[in-house]
Design a protein around this motif. Sequence first.
Motif, PDB file in Angstrom:
ATOM      1  N   VAL A  93       0.829  -1.215   0.000  1.00 26.83           N
ATOM      2  CA  VAL A  93       0.000   0.000   0.000  1.00 26.83           C
ATOM      3  C   VAL A  93       0.859   1.259   0.000  1.00 26.83           C
ATOM      4  CG1 VAL A  93      -1.706   1.335   1.304  1.00 26.83           C
ATOM      5  CG2 VAL A  93      -1.938  -1.152   1.142  1.00 26.83           C
ATOM      6  N   ASN A  94       1.957   1.241   0.764  1.00 24.16           N
ATOM      7  CA  ASN A  94       2.707   2.480   0.996  1.00 24.16           C
ATOM      8  C   ASN A  94       3.745   2.817  -0.074  1.00 24.16           C
ATOM      9  OD1 ASN A  94       1.353   3.403   3.199  1.00 24.16           O
ATOM     10  ND2 ASN A  94       2.900   2.837   4.701  1.00 24.16           N
ATOM     11  N   ILE A  95       4.220   1.834  -0.834  1.00 32.05           N
ATOM     12  CA  ILE A  95       5.216   2.141  -1.877  1.00 32.05           C
ATOM     13  C   ILE A  95       4.688   3.148  -2.898  1.00 32.05           C
ATOM     14  CG2 ILE A  95       6.314   1.134  -3.931  1.00 32.05           C
ATOM     15  CD1 ILE A  95       7.394  -1.064  -2.254  1.00 32.05           C
ATOM     16  N   PRO A  96       3.481   2.954  -3.466  1.00 36.14           N
ATOM     17  CA  PRO A  96       2.992   3.958  -4.424  1.00 36.14           C
ATOM     18  C   PRO A  96       2.836   5.337  -3.793  1.00 36.14           C
ATOM     19  CG  PRO A  96       1.630   1.985  -4.496  1.00 36.14           C
ATOM     20  CD  PRO A  96       2.533   1.838  -3.320  1.00 36.14           C
ATOM     21  N   LEU A  97       2.282   5.371  -2.571  1.00 42.47           N
ATOM     22  CA  LEU A  97       2.067   6.660  -1.898  1.00 42.47           C
ATOM     23  C   LEU A  97       3.392   7.357  -1.619  1.00 42.47           C
ATOM     24  CD1 LEU A  97       0.113   8.671  -0.635  1.00 42.47           C
ATOM     25  CD2 LEU A  97       0.153   7.302   1.466  1.00 42.47           C
ATOM     26  N   LEU A  98       4.401   6.589  -1.168  1.00 45.25           N
ATOM     27  CA  LEU A  98       5.718   7.167  -0.892  1.00 45.25           C
ATOM     28  C   LEU A  98       6.291   7.851  -2.123  1.00 45.25           C
ATOM     29  CD1 LEU A  98       8.363   7.529   0.763  1.00 45.25           C
ATOM     30  CD2 LEU A  98       9.040   5.257  -0.057  1.00 45.25           C
ATOM     31  N   PHE A  99       6.307   7.163  -3.250  1.00 42.04           N
ATOM     32  CA  PHE A  99       6.972   7.718  -4.434  1.00 42.04           C
ATOM     33  C   PHE A  99       6.145   8.817  -5.105  1.00 42.04           C
ATOM     34  CE2 PHE A  99       9.478   3.882  -3.889  1.00 42.04           C
ATOM     35  CZ  PHE A  99      10.762   4.412  -4.029  1.00 42.04           C
ATOM     36  N   LEU A 100       4.831   8.759  -4.978  1.00 40.49           N
ATOM     37  CA  LEU A 100       4.019   9.874  -5.475  1.00 40.49           C
ATOM     38  C   LEU A 100       4.330  11.147  -4.697  1.00 40.49           C
ATOM     39  CD1 LEU A 100       0.615   8.056  -6.013  1.00 40.49           C
ATOM     40  CD2 LEU A 100       1.888   9.305  -7.781  1.00 40.49           C
ATOM     41  N   ILE A 101       4.480  11.005  -3.367  1.00 45.36           N
ATOM     42  CA  ILE A 101       4.805  12.179  -2.532  1.00 45.36           C
ATOM     43  C   ILE A 101       6.216  12.665  -2.816  1.00 45.36           C
ATOM     44  CG2 ILE A 101       5.182  12.980  -0.167  1.00 45.36           C
ATOM     45  CD1 ILE A 101       2.907  11.140   0.725  1.00 45.36           C
ATOM     46  N   VAL A 102       7.164  11.728  -2.925  1.00 45.36           N
ATOM     47  CA  VAL A 102       8.571  12.113  -3.137  1.00 45.36           C
ATOM     48  C   VAL A 102       8.771  12.786  -4.501  1.00 45.36           C
ATOM     49  CG1 VAL A 102      10.903  11.182  -3.483  1.00 45.36           C
ATOM     50  CG2 VAL A 102       9.533  10.420  -1.537  1.00 45.36           C
ATOM     51  N   ILE A 103       8.071  12.291  -5.534  1.00 49.04           N
ATOM     52  CA  ILE A 103       8.252  12.827  -6.887  1.00 49.04           C
ATOM     53  C   ILE A 103       7.405  14.081  -7.123  1.00 49.04           C
ATOM     54  CG2 ILE A 103       7.952  12.299  -9.356  1.00 49.04           C
ATOM     55  CD1 ILE A 103       8.585   9.350  -8.590  1.00 49.04           C
ATOM     56  N   PHE A 104       6.207  14.134  -6.509  1.00 48.29           N
ATOM     57  CA  PHE A 104       5.323  15.290  -6.707  1.00 48.29           C
ATOM     58  C   PHE A 104       4.989  15.980  -5.383  1.00 48.29           C
ATOM     59  CE2 PHE A 104       4.275  12.322 -10.174  1.00 48.29           C
ATOM     60  CZ  PHE A 104       4.503  13.143 -11.276  1.00 48.29           C
ATOM     61  N   PRO A 105       5.973  16.353  -4.569  1.00 47.12           N
ATOM     62  CA  PRO A 105       5.649  16.977  -3.279  1.00 47.12           C
ATOM     63  C   PRO A 105       4.911  18.299  -3.439  1.00 47.12           C
ATOM     64  CG  PRO A 105       7.981  17.256  -3.764  1.00 47.12           C
ATOM     65  CD  PRO A 105       7.437  16.330  -4.799  1.00 47.12           C
ATOM     66  N   GLY A 106       5.316  19.063  -4.450  1.00 49.32           N
ATOM     67  CA  GLY A 106       4.688  20.371  -4.678  1.00 49.32           C
ATOM     68  C   GLY A 106       3.215  20.242  -5.009  1.00 49.32           C
ATOM     69  N   ALA A 107       2.844  19.198  -5.757  1.00 49.16           N
ATOM     70  CA  ALA A 107       1.443  18.997  -6.131  1.00 49.16           C
ATOM     71  C   ALA A 107       0.589  18.744  -4.890  1.00 49.16           C
ATOM     72  CB  ALA A 107       1.322  17.832  -7.104  1.00 49.16           C
ATOM     73  N   PHE A 108       1.071  17.885  -4.013  1.00 48.30           N
ATOM     74  CA  PHE A 108       0.326  17.586  -2.786  1.00 48.30           C
ATOM     75  C   PHE A 108       0.165  18.845  -1.930  1.00 48.30           C
ATOM     76  CE2 PHE A 108       1.415  13.264  -3.938  1.00 48.30           C
ATOM     77  CZ  PHE A 108       0.355  12.518  -3.446  1.00 48.30           C
ATOM     78  N   ILE A 109       1.262  19.574  -1.757  1.00 51.39           N
ATOM     79  CA  ILE A 109       1.216  20.778  -0.914  1.00 51.39           C
ATOM     80  C   ILE A 109       0.300  21.830  -1.522  1.00 51.39           C
ATOM     81  CG2 ILE A 109       2.580  22.722  -0.030  1.00 51.39           C
ATOM     82  CD1 ILE A 109       4.954  20.737   0.193  1.00 51.39           C
ATOM     83  N   ASN A 110       0.437  22.059  -2.818  1.00 54.56           N
ATOM     84  CA  ASN A 110      -0.346  23.094  -3.501  1.00 54.56           C
ATOM     85  C   ASN A 110      -1.842  22.779  -3.471  1.00 54.56           C
ATOM     86  OD1 ASN A 110      -0.614  25.504  -4.940  1.00 54.56           O
ATOM     87  ND2 ASN A 110      -0.605  24.439  -6.901  1.00 54.56           N
ATOM     88  N   ILE A 111      -2.187  21.515  -3.700  1.00 57.79           N
ATOM     89  CA  ILE A 111      -3.598  21.116  -3.722  1.00 57.79           C
ATOM     90  C   ILE A 111      -4.216  21.216  -2.327  1.00 57.79           C
ATOM     91  CG2 ILE A 111      -5.146  19.127  -4.042  1.00 57.79           C
ATOM     92  CD1 ILE A 111      -3.177  18.271  -6.331  1.00 57.79           C
TER      93      ILE A 111
END
Length: 509
Positions: A325-343
């Motif tokens: 479960v956590n591998i996809p979430l980890l790499f989405l956050i690591v690669i797109f941190p700005g997207a998560f923060i901005n949204i």
Amino acid sequence: MEKELNQEGVDKSLRLIFKSSIFVFLGIFLSKILTYLYRIVIARSFGPEVYGLFSLATMILLFIVSFANLGLVEGILRFVSFYRGKNNINKIRYIFRFSLSFLLFSSIFVGIMLFVLSDFISLKFFHNPNLAIFLKIFSILVPFYILLYSLLAVIQAYEKIKVHTFIVDFSENFIKLIFLLLLIYIGFTTNAIILSYILGVISVFLLAFFYCKYWLPEIFIKYILSNKSKKKIRKKLISYSWPLVFSSILSVLFPYIDSFSIGYFKNVLDVGVYNAAVPIAMLLLFSPFLFIRLFFPIINKEFSNKNLDIIRELSKQIEKWILIVNIPLLFLIVIFPGAFINILFGAEYLGAENSLRFLAIGFFFNSLTIIFYNLISMVGKSKLILINIIITSILNLIINIILIPKYGITGAAIGTMISYIVLAIIFFFQVKHYTSIMPIKRKMFNVILSAVIPIILLIFLKRLVDYNFLNLMVITCFFVIFYIVLIFLTKGLDKNDIMILMSIKQKFF
């Protein structure tokens, strides 16, 4: 024959854990919605000042409750599960009665102290006399909260996870919200907040009490034990429980070490920016909590019967599910941190991009550590848990002192990441030493391998796509689908995974 029986026990436990995880997921989802609605109604109806007073009062109340339970709530959960495995109902009854009697007196004392000190706390620490009325009235709830948590621990120990989730995640928040809306409609002002909160907690306490009274009546029957046995049980219970008071408090305070250090070396603005990254990184802790509610009572029950093979298999399998479960979430956050923060928080918090990367890695390791924590708790090494948390808290503070003056909030995130990695390593070797269990499966490497190609594609897409909400959702869907397909192709699933998938197939088709 014994191996077949063990596998049957593993299959049964995994089915139960998986079923409970679905229910827990729905419960937590509804809980978040109801909690936000409750707080939104308060914030919109009464303004930021009253909402701030309510938030402070509940924070102080829950901190007092976590201290006043003296770790006995966790002790009830462990020992009731343990003695259920041995089918020793007299010891369960004694633990239940002794704990409730002890906690009733301690909680009344703490509640009175909170009432007496409410003016002092409000004026000296928060410089707001209006906070005192909230604290004085909320002090009534200290015994109700502690007895509620004790009853919930018994329900969890009896593996009634659906009931536990219904009470904890749905009922309390739903009842508070309904009472709040009703009282506002009748014409109550600020008292609507206080009354709805009190009525919500008391209602849920009564719900838990009557459930235990009528569905678990055996725990209320008088026990038959010698004085020597009672003394031995008390000693074990208190010895296990008291370190958990401090480890629980330190665990709660651990994330605030960074905020305190940033505030000391930098400024309040940096604290605010950094705290946009923390809740996003904490999303990685969601998957472990789906499984842990039932995992801990089951392994304690099996430990009482010395079924280490079952515990070993369950630990490896749950650890693998958390990883998947956590591998996809980890790499989405690591690669797109700005997207998560901005949204989620807005462009003004984008200064926390690098911090979020390091925090995500740290919380990823922390998510894997939760199984280790439960295994160490299973063997009763609560003092060891306290020592581990003290060591890593001090390490985090030292790294913060070194890195924050030079690297700012990124330095704080690096400190947290290193601390969580060190904690995971310490727990791993302690689990291996005290239980001879290594919660790692070979198939986990297949799972990690399955993520490599999707991750490379993500890095490539990052250069081509603007990361807004819609694009991020589309990318996430494709990434997860590709990742799951590769898990099948690389044979990352084992017989336990196939058994669960077949159970789901039979359930729906």
